[in-house]
Structures are given as C-alpha cells and as structure tokens.
Motif scaffolding. Structure first.
Motif, short mmCIF file in Angstrom:
data_model
loop_
_atom_site.label_atom_id
_atom_site.label_comp_id
_atom_site.label_asym_id
_atom_site.label_seq_id
_atom_site.Cartn_x
_atom_site.Cartn_y
_atom_site.Cartn_z
N ALA B 68 0.94 -1.20 0.03
CA ALA B 68 0.00 0.03 0.12
C ALA B 68 0.69 1.29 0.13
N ASP B 69 0.81 2.19 -0.95
CA ASP B 69 1.37 3.23 -1.03
C ASP B 69 0.49 4.35 -0.45
N ILE B 70 1.33 5.20 0.48
CA ILE B 70 0.07 5.97 1.39
C ILE B 70 0.72 7.60 1.05
N ASN B 78 3.34 9.53 -10.25
CA ASN B 78 4.73 9.91 -10.52
C ASN B 78 5.67 8.70 -10.64
N TYR B 79 5.84 7.93 -9.53
CA TYR B 79 6.32 6.60 -9.67
C TYR B 79 5.87 5.87 -8.25
N SER B 84 1.81 -2.24 -6.45
CA SER B 84 1.38 -1.37 -5.29
C SER B 84 0.29 -0.78 -5.55
N ILE B 85 -0.56 -0.64 -4.56
CA ILE B 85 -2.20 -0.12 -4.57
C ILE B 85 -1.91 1.41 -3.70
N HIS B 86 -2.74 2.28 -4.36
CA HIS B 86 -2.58 3.52 -3.62
C HIS B 86 -3.69 3.80 -2.76
N ILE B 87 -3.32 3.94 -1.61
CA ILE B 87 -4.29 4.35 -0.46
C ILE B 87 -3.67 5.54 0.39
N PRO B 88 -4.11 6.99 0.05
CA PRO B 88 -3.45 8.00 0.67
C PRO B 88 -3.56 7.79 2.25
N PHE B 89 -2.40 8.57 2.98
CA PHE B 89 -2.61 8.66 4.12
C PHE B 89 -3.74 9.02 4.75
N ALA B 110 4.20 1.48 2.49
CA ALA B 110 5.17 2.51 1.85
C ALA B 110 4.92 3.88 1.78
N SER B 111 5.96 4.64 2.30
CA SER B 111 5.76 6.04 2.19
C SER B 111 6.79 6.73 1.65
N ASN B 112 7.41 7.94 2.04
CA ASN B 112 8.49 8.43 1.51
C ASN B 112 9.41 7.95 2.52
N GLY B 113 9.45 8.17 3.54
CA GLY B 113 10.54 7.70 4.64
C GLY B 113 9.91 6.64 5.46
#
Lengths: 196, 210
Positions: B68-70, B78-79, B84-89, B110-113
């Motif tokens: 899960a990309d948050i 963008n990338y 991965s699936i997109h689930i905003p924070f 997965a986040s930026n950090g």
C-alpha cells in the motif's frame, strides 16, 4: 493481553528453551498415552482402538474452549495468535499422503520420534524414511511447486469463511466431538478386541 | 436410573459450548492495543521489510503480499513500486472498506520515509489489522537502493556481491520504465541472478503436528 512471546516477555532464545521443554513434555505424554507403539496407533484404522481420535479431539476442544473463554474474559487477545495459512488443495493432498503413510507405517511424524527414542526399531525405520522423504520432496520441489501453493486462502478461519460467530462454530465443533466420542466407542465395541 | 460419569462430562461440555454460542465473543475480541506497546514494537526490526526482501517477493510474484502506497496522488502517479495499490495517508483508516484491500494478505506500507508509514502502522494495528509491515526507509531508500546500488568496496564477501548484482538486475523492474531508460544498456547485459526461492517471510513459527 497477547501470547507471552508476542508481548515480548521473553526473547527468541528463551523461546527456544521453552519450546524444547514443551516439546519434551509433549513427547512424554504421547508416550504415556501409548502412542509410542505403532500397533496401538494402527488399530485406529481398523476401528478397533479409537484412542488416537479421542486424545486428539480432547486436545482440540480443550484448547478451543479454553482459548475462547480466556478471550471472553479478556485474558487473551486472540487476534495476536498466529494462524497457519490455508492452502486448501495442497493440504488435502498432503493430508491424504500423511494418512496413507500413517496407516502403512503405524506412526505419524511426532509419534515416530517417540517410538524411535523408546528404542522401537519400526520407529527408527519410520523416522529414517520420513527424513529421506524430506530430501526427495526438496529435490523434486520445482515439479510440485504449483501444488504446494494450490488453493491459497490466506489466514482464513471457519467463522470468517462462513461468516458466522465463533461461538456458534465452537458449539458445532463440540457437538461433532461428542458425536465422534460416542461413535468411536460404538465402533470400538463393534470391531474391538485385540486379534492375533 | 444411574447417570454415568461420561454423560456428566458430555453435558458440561455441551453447556460450555452453548454459553459460547450465545456469548458476544466476536465483539470482545477487538481489544485495542495500547499505543505505548505499539510504539515500543515500532522500534523492533521485525516490523520492517527490507527493500531487497520486498523486491525478491515481487519478482517471485508472491501471492501473499500487498503493498500500500500511502503517499500523495501526485507522487504515486509519478512513480510507484510495481504491484502497489494507492491508499493516501488521509484515507488509511478506511482501508478495510476499500475494494483493493485483502485482509488475508500481508500488508506492506510504503511512504517516502519511515515516519508517515510508522504512524499509519500504529493506526492500522489499533484497528485490529495484524499483518502489517513497513517498507524500511520508504520510497526514498527504495529508489536509492535500486537506481544506484553501491558496489561493495575492499574485501567483500560473495553475499555482498550477490546483493549488489541483485539490486543492479532488479533495478530495471523495480523502478519501472521511467527511470530505467538511462541505464538500459547496462541493464540488458546484466543477467538477473537465478532466483533463489524463498518461502514467504518465515514467521518464526514452527508448524504444529501430531
């Protein structure tokens, strides 16, 4: 409150020691129940001695009722307990293989160790056979890899799958267990008695 | 009529079962884990999935994981990590209602950090989702890891060399087309090393059996 290990009450190393002690106790009670003798175990498949069935089901329902009541009282958090993932087809085939081996060899993996350490030759042979089976399995793994993960269902449980409450499932399993105890004894009476 | 011990035992058993059947078991179960315990757990290494490990699972097409990309919508388009699936924070607490989410799979955030992912991790744990992990170092580390892996220096072991080669080879897939163009020439030469099959994250539990 979760399982002690998950709560970080002891480290992995201590966990190994506890596992060793638990394992030894498990082996001891298997032996005391008479499960170190392949004869007794094999009689199961001829419906003459249903001890294995009764012991296993007693263990299952004791653990089930105990855990569910602990959870009801808030003593344990069941969601923290590890659930073995289900691979339906893989497990059906594996179960059949294990069953055939059990009937032929007179041992299941755990009891064969018990039999072997109490000095039974058939137990030792069974154990060696099991180990060579593992090597064969490892070597042929690429061939059966598809089967290995066939019917993957994740960490599924009966209440989740059928969408009924865990209490009802527990009750159904208890009914089944009682039925099996009664049925087992009936079978024992019918086919029972040691034959030459 | 005499009542046998067995009958008494069976009756007690069934009575216990009846109580269970009508008890509010499933509502009791979701007890909140105290935030303090979770914060302590967040310090442990076992909560984090390493980039190489995750890349290996993606290559193996492990059916048991979901990523899960948050990050924000913009970052995601963008990338993002393959599969991965997109689930905003901001919507993470509704994850259970999302069609994309499969609770039987192991979830990797997965986040930026690490920080945002850590916060999301605590939130999800408190919602009662247990199989949640964090991609160590997040996307920043991920990109760095695969776009420009560092060749081991000095006296290096085989393992270090393998890791380097793996990163180099996996980079093209892991970073998608946008970033791989620059290194296309090198990458086609680099033969991916034979995939060593790894079972899904050993959960440090021994299978039970009789």
């Amino acid at each position: 409150m979760g399982p002690f290990y998950k709560m970080g009450f002891f480290s992995e190393q201590t966990g190994f020691v506890i596992a060793l002690l638990t394992g030894a106790a498990f082996g001891f009670w298997l032996e005391r129940a008479g499960f170190g003798q392949s004869r007794k175990l094999a009689l199961q498949f001829y419906f003459r001695d249903m001890t294995v069935l009764k012991v296993m089901f007693t263990a299952i329902i004791t653990a089930m009722v105990g855990l569910l009541y602990f959870s009801l009282f808030g003593w344990i958090d069941l969601s923290m307990i590890y659930i073995n993932p289900t691979f339906l087809w893989a497990q059906i085939v594996g179960g059949l293989v294990l069953g055939v081996g059990f009937a032929i060899g007179g041992y299941c993996p755990g009891t064969s160790v018990v039999g072997a350490v109490t000095g039974r030759i058939d137990g030792i042979v069974f154990l060696l056979g099991a180990m060579s089976g593992m090597i064969v399995f490892g070597e042929f793994f690429p061939l059966i890899e598809k089967l290995y993960t066939a019917g993957s269902m994740g960490d599924i449980t009966l209440p989740k799958y059928f969408n009924i409450s865990s209490g009802i499932v527990a009750f159904i399993i208890l009914l089944a267990a009682v039925g099996m105890f009664v049925g087992g004894e009936w079978l024992e009476k019918k086919f029972g008695g040691e034959e030459a | 009529m005499q009542i046998s011990l067995k009958t008494i035992g069976f009756s007690i058993l069934l009575l216990l079962g009846l109580i269970l059947a009508f008890s509010p078991l499933d509502t009791v179960r979701k007890e909140q884990i105290p935030t303090k315990t979770l914060l302590e757990e967040l310090q442990k290494e076992s909560v984090y999935v390493q980039a190489d490990e995750l890349a290996q699972w993606i290559i193996d097409k492990d059916p048991g994981i979901q990523i899960a990309d948050i990050r924000s919508e913009k970052d995601f388009s963008n990338y993002h990590i393959p599969e991965s699936i997109h689930i905003p924070f901001g919507q993470i607490e509704n994850i259970e209602k999302s069609d994309l989410f499969d609770e039987t799979k192991m979830l990797i955030l997965a986040s930026n950090g690490n920080t945002r992912a850590g916060q999301a991790w605590i939130l999800l744990k408190q919602l009662g989702i247990k199989d949640v992990y964090i991609l160590a170092g997040g996307l920043n580390h991920w990109v760095q890891n695969f776009s420009n892996p560092e060749h081991p220096k000095g006296a290096y072991t085989d393992d270090e060399l393998f890791t380097y080669q793996f990163r180099k080879a996996a980079g093209t897939v892991m970073l998608g087309q946008t970033l791989s163009v620059a290194q296309d020439n090198k990458a086609t030469d680099a033969k991916p090393k034979p995939i060593r099959r790894k079972r899904k994250k050993a959960k440090k539990k021994v299978d039970e059996g009789c």
